[in-house]
Design a protein around this motif. Structure first.
Motif, mmCIF file in Angstrom:
data_model
loop_
_atom_site.group_PDB
_atom_site.id
_atom_site.type_symbol
_atom_site.label_atom_id
_atom_site.label_comp_id
_atom_site.label_asym_id
_atom_site.label_seq_id
_atom_site.Cartn_x
_atom_site.Cartn_y
_atom_site.Cartn_z
ATOM 1 N N ALA A 32 0.570 -1.432 -0.112
ATOM 2 C CA ALA A 32 0.422 -0.417 0.347
ATOM 3 C C ALA A 32 0.898 1.181 -0.418
ATOM 4 C CB ALA A 32 -0.759 -0.065 0.938
ATOM 5 N N GLU A 50 -5.489 7.272 0.260
ATOM 6 C CA GLU A 50 -6.367 6.440 0.331
ATOM 7 C C GLU A 50 -5.305 5.163 0.701
ATOM 8 O OE1 GLU A 50 -9.415 6.174 -3.319
ATOM 9 O OE2 GLU A 50 -10.174 7.909 -2.308
ATOM 10 N N TYR A 51 -4.310 4.896 -0.154
ATOM 11 C CA TYR A 51 -3.465 3.933 -0.318
ATOM 12 C C TYR A 51 -2.020 4.505 1.067
ATOM 13 C CZ TYR A 51 -3.451 2.485 -4.942
ATOM 14 O OH TYR A 51 -4.665 2.387 -6.320
ATOM 15 N N ALA A 54 -4.572 2.996 3.945
ATOM 16 C CA ALA A 54 -4.501 1.472 4.075
ATOM 17 C C ALA A 54 -3.654 0.760 4.547
ATOM 18 C CB ALA A 54 -5.108 0.890 2.386
ATOM 19 N N ARG A 57 -3.291 1.179 7.990
ATOM 20 C CA ARG A 57 -3.915 0.007 8.681
ATOM 21 C C ARG A 57 -3.561 -0.876 8.615
ATOM 22 N NH1 ARG A 57 -8.284 2.009 5.307
ATOM 23 N NH2 ARG A 57 -8.309 0.246 3.757
#
Length: 151
Positions: A32, A50-51, A54, A57
Motif C-alpha cells: 500500500a 487512500e493507499y 490503507a 491500517r
C-alpha cells in the motif's frame, strides 16, 4: 512483494505492478505504501491518501509517517504551490491534530509492527470527515477475540 521486485529487475513493469496490487489487496502494508508513493509521484493525491491510509491500517509505519508529513504545517510550507492547490481542492490542509495522531500511530507501529488498525477509519478518518474525539491508538487496534485462539 519479492515477486514484484524480481519482475522489476527483469524489466517487467506490468507484472511488477500486478504483484504489488495483489499484495495490497491481501492487506500488505508495504505494498500500500509503494502504491501511495507512486500515486503521489504522479500527483494523484486522492489515491495516494487512500493507499497511505490503507497501508497504515495494514501495519505500515511508513504510510503513517507519509500521512503525518502530509498534514504537517512545516512540510506544507515547503511543498510546491501547485501541490498545495491540488491538495486544497480535495480538502487537505495542514492539520496539527491529524499530524499528531499519525505520529503516535507511526511510533506505535515502530514498537509493534504487527498491529492491525482495523478501526482506523472510524478514529482517524481522512478529510473531509470530521475528527472524532481521540481516545488514543488503542481505539484503532483490532481487539483480541475472546476465548482460545481459532487457529
Amino acid at each position: 512483494m519479492a515477486l514484484a521486485g524480481a519482475y522489476l529487475k527483469a524489466d517487467r513493469r506490468d507484472a511488477e505492478e500486478a504483484m504489488v496490487m495483489c499484495a495490497y489487496k491481501q492487506g500488505h502494508g508495504p505494498a500500500a505504501y509503494d502504491l501511495g508513493v507512486t500515486a503521489k509521484l504522479f500527483k494523484n493525491f486522492t489515491a495516494a491518501l487512500e493507499y497511505y491510509q490503507a497501508g497504515t491500517r495494514f501495519d505500515s509505519k511508513e504510510s503513517a509517517a507519509a500521512l503525518m508529513f502530509i498534514f504537517d504545517t512545516k512540510e506544507w510550507s515547503l511543498r510546491d504551490k501547485q501541490d498545495q492547490v491540488a491538495l486544497r481542492e480535495i480538502g487537505i490542509m495542514p492539520d496539527t491534530e491529524r499530524k499528531s495522531r499519525y505520529d503516535q500511530i507511526s511510533d506505535a507501529l515502530d514498537l509493534n509492527p504487527d498491529l492491525k488498525l482495523t478501526r482506523l477509519d472510524q478514529v482517524l478518518p481522512l478529510p473531509p470527515a470530521e475528527l472524532p474525539t481521540w481516545k488514543g491508538i488503542q481505539a484503532a487496534i483490532e481487539p483480541d477475540p475472546e476465548g482460545p485462539p481459532s487457529y
